[in-house]
Design an enzyme around this catalytic site. Structure first.
Site, PDB file in Angstrom:
ATOM      1  N   VAL A  63      59.365 108.838  19.468  1.00 37.11           N
ATOM      2  CA  VAL A  63      59.803 107.458  19.700  1.00 37.11           C
ATOM      3  C   VAL A  63      60.890 107.414  20.776  1.00 37.11           C
ATOM      4  O   VAL A  63      60.844 106.567  21.681  1.00 37.11           O
ATOM      5  CB  VAL A  63      60.281 106.786  18.394  1.00 37.11           C
ATOM      6  N   CYS A  64      61.834 108.323  20.733  1.00 36.73           N
ATOM      7  CA  CYS A  64      62.895 108.357  21.750  1.00 36.73           C
ATOM      8  C   CYS A  64      62.303 108.677  23.118  1.00 36.73           C
ATOM      9  O   CYS A  64      62.727 108.121  24.134  1.00 36.73           O
ATOM     10  CB  CYS A  64      63.955 109.391  21.381  1.00 36.73           C
TER      11      CYS A  64
END
Length: 171
Positions: A63-64
């Site tokens: 996600v990052c």
């Protein structure tokens, strides 16, 4: 240090954020982090610029990774007076390696691993995980916070369009 619950979850589990509850209209607190060459960076480093600060748990997570790549694309379409900073507790060496592999050239990655100065000043340190929450701040040229978004579930992406709209409202 102030503890705040009920703002975010991690995989559905409630987490505690440490630090102040910053809101639009508040002065942006100064902080001290380091860049990928271990040089100190503060809020004043970007004096006179509109700042988008994206705090993330770790660039080495899916996600990052997606979030930082997306902001890198968005940053390429923003004027030169806008700077996009991604701050994590990742070591600067890992950030540099990740940016090189991902082709990140517009987002500036900064590490808060030394003092957790940003984490504590901006209220984004997750007590239970000792990581930064997925949070976004838009700060104007006078260092006033104009937008805050704490992503409710750490494993989900932010609302990119709302962040970019907040920036465009300052141009």
């Amino acid at each position: 240090m102030q503890e705040r619950r009920g703002i975010i979850t991690f995989k559905g589990n409630p987490m505690t954020l440490l630090g102040p509850d910053l809101r639009p209209g508040n002065p942006a607190p100064d902080f001290r982090v380091v860049d990928n060459s271990l040089a100190p960076v503060t809020l004043r480093t970007y004096e006179g610029k509109i700042k988008v600060i994206s705090s993330v748990p770790s660039l080495d997570t899916p996600v990052c990774d997606r979030e930082t790549r997306r902001f890198n694309e968005d940053a390429a379409r923003l004027p030169e007076n806008v700077v996009v900073l991604t701050i994590s507790l990742d070591l600067p060496f890992a950030q540099k390696r990740w940016c090189g592999a991902a082709g990140i050239d517009r987002v500036i990655t900064l590490s808060d691993y030394q003092d957790r100065s940003f984490a504590e000043s901006y209220g984004v340190l997750i007590k239970e995980l000792k990581l930064l929450s997925r949070s976004l701040f838009v700060i104007d040229t006078e260092n006033i916070i104009r937008f805050v978004q704490h992503v409710p579930e750490v494993t989900e992406e932010p609302d990119y369009d709302t962040v970019i709209s907040a920036v465009q409202g300052l141009l």
